[in-house]
Write a protein that holds these residues in place. Structure first.
Motif: not given
Length: 459
Positions: A283-286, A394-399
């Motif tokens: 997963p990647i955040l933009k 991010y919504y409880g997920q460590h990204i």
């Protein structure tokens, strides 16, 4: 009988004309097949790996906005009728028809789905080892992967089939046939004989002349002549493929055809597109809207965050290797090489038909070339290899914060340093801590601002 006699006289003349016409086809002295280690006597082919592989991004068509012109016939009719029902005047109707039906797909958050295609530039060096005496007339090369479970061939970069029209000039033939038959026949001559009678007497002289004079030989002459001149000219040209490439997942083939007075002794620069086979997704955040007019955004609602999954290649345990092989047809000149043209050359052909004779081991890609070039942010520049990386809860997920370019990573650091914030759009920034193989996540605080650095993540 006369026709048969004439035909027998014409045969040597016709045969001689045909021999002269076909003489240019009789310059090949021998054709030889090479089956042993003589493959490098005439042609040598080597592979040079130049720069490292780069991420390949195929160009995509630009998304266009949909209007009346992109609708079907029925859709156009319905749309115009709808506009017409709301338009009172013709100018309003003409103005309303081109109206956009919808905007283009949102490009606020660029999304990268896959990073598994790479381009690799290689140089194939072709060397004519007997350049003073001949040229390479045809060359076929193969590049084969030893193992296509790591990578596979996907395509070429800027390689297209090339054609060339060869003009051989014209071949002409002037042919003249004919003969003359002169038959002389001697026969017994006929005709009068001259006669003169002279009498002398008392009454004087009496002369009597009677008859005419004629040759005693008569000649009967018969002659026949037939003359015909034929001029024939034929322009000789041929369109040939001088360069062509094809591939499948495991093998690339390149074909080069030579043309008169043009050798294939040259360097071939080729861009090969690889696709990795053993991949994984992360997963990647933009982020979009962290800054506006060079000022950090204070309103969290103006910041956009999009989560996507990025497909990346797994680390390689070994280099990518393969085989380079080739076959060729070599035109070796025995005599006639001093003239500009090739029409008077006497040549021998040497040919390699089995590519196993020329097979070479090559290294195509090192195991580090296809590592994903992603940036992360570390909190300890003095120890970059083992330094903690930044995450976002991010919504409880460590990204883990991955960035596909240095500019995006630097912009995120600038946002934290400019705003002094420990969250982004309300989501907590974290960093990892490793202890005995276990990972814990600690809250980021502003005391780490001076230690933040972007780094290419290799783990």
């Amino acid at each position: 009988m006369k026709k048969i006699f004439l035909l027998l006289l014409l045969i040597p003349i016709i045969g001689m004309a045909q021999t002269k016409l076909a003489r240019y086809q009789k310059k090949i002295l021998s054709e030889n097949t090479i089956t042993d280690n003589l493959e490098n006597k005439f042609v040598e082919v080597k592979l040079n790996n130049v720069p490292d592989a780069n991420l390949y991004n195929a160009s995509t068509g630009e998304a266009t906005k949909r209007n009346v012109f992109t609708l079907s016939d029925k859709g156009q009719k319905a749309f115009i009728e709808a506009v017409n029902s709301k338009s009172k005047e013709l100018p309003e109707l003409l103005k309303g028809i081109p109206t956009l039906l919808e905007s283009a797909p949102s490009a606020d958050i660029p999304v990268d789905f896959k990073r598994i295609e790479f381009s690799k530039k290689v140089e194939i060096v072709v060397n004519n080892k007997q350049a003073a005496h001949g040229r390479i007339a045809k060359l076929v090369m193969w590049l084969t992967l030893d193992d296509n479970t790591l990578v596979e061939f996907s395509g070429f970069g800027q390689l297209s089939t090339k054609f060339y029209t060869i003009d051989y000039g014209s071949v002409s033939l002037d042919k003249t046939t004919g003969f003359t038959l002169n038959a002389g026949v001697n026969i017994l001559g006929t005709g009068a004989v001259n006669s003169t009678n002279v009498t002398t007497g008392n009454n004087g002289t009496n002369t009597d002349v009677n008859g005419t004079t004629s040759s005693n030989t008569s000649t009967l002459g018969a002659s026949y002549t037939n003359s015909r001149t034929i001029a024939e000219a034929m322009a000789l040209s041929n369109t040939v493929i001088i360069s062509k490439g094809s591939l499948n997942r495991k093998e690339i083939s390149l074909m080069q055809n030579g043309v008169p007075n043009k050798d294939l002794d040259d360097n071939i620069n080729l861009e090969i597109i690889f696709k990795t086979v053993n991949n994984y997704s992360v997963p990647i955040l933009k982020f979009k809207g962290l800054f506006k007019d060079n000022t950090f955004t204070t309103d969290p609602s103006k910041i956009l965050i999009n989560k996507v999954y990025l497909t990346l290649p797994n680390p390689f345990g070994k280099d990518v290797t393969g085989k380079l092989s080739f076959t060729y047809l070599y035109r070796d000149i025995e005599s006639g090489e001093n003239s500009i043209g090739e029409f008077d050359d006497k040549i021998n052909f040497y040919q390699v038909k089995d590519r196993k004779v020329t097979e070479l081991d090559v290294k195509l890609i090192t195991q580090h070339e296809l590592l994903p070039k992603l940036y992360s942010i570390i909190t300890d520049p003095q120890n970059p290899g083992d330094a903690p990386r930044l995450y976002l809860n991010y919504y409880g997920q460590h990204i883990k914060l991955f960035f596909t370019d240095l500019t995006s990573a630097s912009e995120f650091i600038d946002y934290l340093q400019s705003s002094g914030s420990e969250t982004v759009k309300g989501f907590q920034v974290e960093y990892e801590k490793l202890s005995s193989g276990d990972v814990t996540y600690l809250k980021y605080d502003s005391s780490l601002l001076g230690n933040l650095r972007p780094i290419i993540d290799m783990r």
